[in-house]
Design a protein around this motif. Structure first.
Motif, PDB file in Angstrom:
ATOM      1  N   GLU A   2       0.626  -1.195  -0.113  1.00 23.08           N
ATOM      2  CA  GLU A   2       0.013  -0.077  -0.127  1.00 23.08           C
ATOM      3  C   GLU A   2       0.709   1.203  -0.004  1.00 23.08           C
ATOM      4  O   GLU A   2       1.727   1.276   0.695  1.00 23.08           O
ATOM      5  N   TYR A   4       1.578   5.108   1.073  1.00 24.05           N
ATOM      6  CA  TYR A   4       0.920   6.170   1.735  1.00 24.05           C
ATOM      7  C   TYR A   4       2.036   7.543   1.505  1.00 24.05           C
ATOM      8  O   TYR A   4       3.064   7.063   0.973  1.00 24.05           O
ATOM      9  N   PHE A  27      -7.773   2.059  10.412  1.00 22.91           N
ATOM     10  CA  PHE A  27      -6.156   2.173  10.518  1.00 22.91           C
ATOM     11  C   PHE A  27      -5.476   3.043  11.336  1.00 22.91           C
ATOM     12  O   PHE A  27      -4.656   2.796  12.208  1.00 22.91           O
ATOM     13  N   ILE A 246       3.183   0.394  14.637  1.00 28.61           N
ATOM     14  CA  ILE A 246       2.510  -0.240  13.410  1.00 28.61           C
ATOM     15  C   ILE A 246       3.210  -1.499  13.527  1.00 28.61           C
ATOM     16  O   ILE A 246       2.320  -2.432  12.714  1.00 28.61           O
ATOM     17  N   GLU A 250       1.213  -5.278  12.630  1.00 25.63           N
ATOM     18  CA  GLU A 250       1.898  -6.223  11.497  1.00 25.63           C
ATOM     19  C   GLU A 250       2.121  -7.558  12.228  1.00 25.63           C
ATOM     20  O   GLU A 250       1.968  -8.438  11.805  1.00 25.63           O
ATOM     21  N   ALA A 253      -1.071  -9.528  12.356  1.00 28.86           N
ATOM     22  CA  ALA A 253      -1.610 -10.078  11.303  1.00 28.86           C
ATOM     23  C   ALA A 253      -0.895 -11.231  10.727  1.00 28.86           C
ATOM     24  O   ALA A 253      -1.363 -12.247  10.407  1.00 28.86           O
ATOM     25  N   ILE A 260      -3.802 -19.602  10.777  1.00 30.05           N
ATOM     26  CA  ILE A 260      -4.723 -19.976   9.676  1.00 30.05           C
ATOM     27  C   ILE A 260      -4.290 -21.243   9.035  1.00 30.05           C
ATOM     28  O   ILE A 260      -4.891 -22.093   8.760  1.00 30.05           O
TER      29      ILE A 260
ATOM     30  N   LEU B  28      -8.527  -5.403  11.228  1.00 31.80           N
ATOM     31  CA  LEU B  28      -8.723  -6.356  10.345  1.00 31.80           C
ATOM     32  C   LEU B  28     -10.066  -6.440   9.631  1.00 31.80           C
ATOM     33  O   LEU B  28     -10.119  -6.597   8.636  1.00 31.80           O
ATOM     34  N   GLU B  34     -12.274  -4.150   2.474  1.00 31.12           N
ATOM     35  CA  GLU B  34     -11.652  -3.893   1.457  1.00 31.12           C
ATOM     36  C   GLU B  34     -11.132  -5.136   0.445  1.00 31.12           C
ATOM     37  O   GLU B  34     -10.576  -4.877  -0.664  1.00 31.12           O
ATOM     38  N   GLU B  73      -7.545 -15.306   5.188  1.00 30.05           N
ATOM     39  CA  GLU B  73      -5.805 -14.922   4.945  1.00 30.05           C
ATOM     40  C   GLU B  73      -5.333 -13.906   4.262  1.00 30.05           C
ATOM     41  O   GLU B  73      -4.626 -12.912   4.523  1.00 30.05           O
ATOM     42  N   ALA B  76      -5.632 -10.766   6.361  1.00 29.00           N
ATOM     43  CA  ALA B  76      -4.518 -10.455   7.115  1.00 29.00           C
ATOM     44  C   ALA B  76      -3.383 -10.161   6.147  1.00 29.00           C
ATOM     45  O   ALA B  76      -2.378  -9.257   6.544  1.00 29.00           O
ATOM     46  N   ASP B  77      -3.219 -10.463   4.990  1.00 25.89           N
ATOM     47  CA  ASP B  77      -2.220  -9.892   4.084  1.00 25.89           C
ATOM     48  C   ASP B  77      -2.515  -8.389   3.527  1.00 25.89           C
ATOM     49  O   ASP B  77      -1.420  -7.805   3.707  1.00 25.89           O
ATOM     50  N   ARG B  78      -3.569  -8.122   3.704  1.00 29.40           N
ATOM     51  CA  ARG B  78      -3.999  -6.702   3.528  1.00 29.40           C
ATOM     52  C   ARG B  78      -3.512  -5.842   4.737  1.00 29.40           C
ATOM     53  O   ARG B  78      -2.902  -4.635   4.354  1.00 29.40           O
ATOM     54  N   VAL B  79      -3.499  -6.302   5.880  1.00 29.08           N
ATOM     55  CA  VAL B  79      -3.144  -5.698   6.897  1.00 29.08           C
ATOM     56  C   VAL B  79      -1.803  -5.419   6.921  1.00 29.08           C
ATOM     57  O   VAL B  79      -1.132  -4.348   6.869  1.00 29.08           O
ATOM     58  N   ILE B  80      -1.069  -6.473   6.534  1.00 26.99           N
ATOM     59  CA  ILE B  80       0.448  -6.619   6.288  1.00 26.99           C
ATOM     60  C   ILE B  80       0.904  -5.423   5.272  1.00 26.99           C
ATOM     61  O   ILE B  80       1.887  -4.768   5.400  1.00 26.99           O
ATOM     62  N   GLU B  81       0.207  -5.434   4.129  1.00 29.70           N
ATOM     63  CA  GLU B  81       0.600  -4.455   2.957  1.00 29.70           C
ATOM     64  C   GLU B  81       0.255  -3.086   3.779  1.00 29.70           C
ATOM     65  O   GLU B  81       1.281  -2.407   3.312  1.00 29.70           O
ATOM     66  N   LYS B  82      -0.569  -2.936   4.503  1.00 29.78           N
ATOM     67  CA  LYS B  82      -0.864  -1.524   4.918  1.00 29.78           C
ATOM     68  C   LYS B  82       0.317  -1.024   6.062  1.00 29.78           C
ATOM     69  O   LYS B  82       0.835  -0.215   5.903  1.00 29.78           O
ATOM     70  N   THR B  83       0.459  -1.987   6.820  1.00 31.02           N
ATOM     71  CA  THR B  83       1.359  -1.703   7.835  1.00 31.02           C
ATOM     72  C   THR B  83       2.852  -1.537   7.349  1.00 31.02           C
ATOM     73  O   THR B  83       3.679  -0.474   7.480  1.00 31.02           O
TER      74      THR B  83
END
Lengths: 262, 94
Positions: A2, A4, A27, A246, A250, A253, A260, B28, B34, B73, B76-83
């Protein structure tokens, strides 16, 4: 990954203000909460008194010691780690946080001038204390971020001229604006009017009529743009706090993902 | 973080994520909404009224051709992308 954009409005070791965009409220709030409750700092948790002939009970001194911020370099320790400190002060003298002697060079009182207790003639305070690394969620004394907040970045739109005979009432606004009406603005507090520039409202004494004299203005929030205001207790710098906070999100996540897959 | 699946069907999932609070759950949930293929995502940090359940329960519904667990899953990947993105952007601005 992403994308920013981060822009600083002010920045120093212990406090900073910066704009992040485009970021969702969810977020933004997650980061704010993580900065307050999830970034661990050292704080005195157990005290062994060798001598306390001061006017206060051991427990009261213990509480005060717990509130002394201790430097906590990120990545060097794990949650639950302990560092021992000692203090030995004899009256007449004030015992300060700076009198604490740490067994670890990395973990020191963040400020040296926090009074612990005023000792009179014949009074003495001698103790050994264990500081433990833990998070703000466990106890507020472990909070590294002490004043952390965010609000929308705002835009000011000039909608017309103020009536010639209108009362000159101030138009108060607090926060940070993104200049979008430079033609109608005047230079205030060193901020030349230039579209796209971030202007803290302090620059015009929080009064829009100083920035846009004789104009009628409307203020709107800018979607997805948040101004963070972060202040630490000195345990670490603002930069370390933000990056670590942050990082805690992470980590969770990553942990969720791994759980999972099993 | 302890996971416990409460209800699992092809396009629906209810899962308890023990030890978490709003800090992570809301991020999450936001990321899941999204994520492609997710039609609904919500979480509930149950009050004590509901039989002592106090750990957050995440509920996801997905489109017919998407497995709900895969969607989680992806979330969770999307959260990691953001962080990761924000950490990089912050460090670049310092």
């Amino acid at each position: 990954m992403e994308d920013y954009e981060v822009q600083f409005v002010d920045r120093s070791e212990r406090s900073a203000r910066f704009v992040v965009r485009p970021i969702t409220p969810a977020f933004a709030n997650g980061i704010r909460r993580a900065m307050i409750a999830d970034v661990p700092t050292f704080s005195i948790d157990t005290v062994r008194f060798i001598e306390n002939s001061s006017v206060m009970f051991d427990e009261q001194i213990g509480l005060r010691l717990g509130l002394v911020p201790l430097t906590t370099p990120p990545g060097e320790f794990e949650r639950g780690d302990e560092v021992t400190l000692s203090l030995d002060v004899e009256g007449p003298e004030t015992a300060y946080s700076g009198d604490l002697v740490s067994s670890d060079e990395l973990v020191q009182p963040a400020d040296e001038n926090i009074p612990i207790i005023d000792l009179k003639e014949e009074q003495r305070l001698e103790l050994e204390a264990d500081a433990v690394l833990d998070v703000g969620k466990e106890h507020a004394k472990h909070q590294g971020g002490v004043a952390v907040s965010y609000r929308h970045l705002q835009a000011v739109e000039v909608v017309g001229d103020a009536g010639e005979f209108d009362d000159e009432e101030p138009e108060i606004l607090r926060g940070v604006i993104e200049e979008q009406a430079a033609d109608a603005a005047v230079e205030t507090g060193g901020y030349e009017p230039e579209n796209g520039q971030l202007v803290p409202t302090e620059a015009f004494e929080h009064d829009l009529t100083n920035r846009y004299p004789g104009k009628d203005v409307e203020v709107t929030d800018i979607d997805g743009a948040f101004v963070f205001d972060v202040e630490t207790d000195g345990s670490f710098s603002v930069d370390e706090l933000v990056v670590e906070a942050i990082g805690t999100i992470e980590d969770r996540a990553t942990e969720l993902k791994e759980s999972i897959q099993l | 973080m302890e996971l416990r699946v409460i209800d699992k069907e092809e396009t629906e999932l209810a899962i308890e994520i023990a030890g978490e609070d709003h800090t992570f759950m809301n991020v999450l949930k936001g990321a899941l909404l999204e994520t492609e293929g997710v039609t609904a995502a919500t979480y509930d940090v149950n009050p004590e009224q509901s039989g002592g359940q106090t750990e957050p329960v995440l509920t996801i519904k997905t489109e017919t051709d998407v497995d709900a667990l895969d969607a989680l899953e992806d979330g969770a990947d999307r959260v990691i992308e953001k962080t990761e993105g924000l950490q990089d952007a912050y460090e670049a601005a310092v």
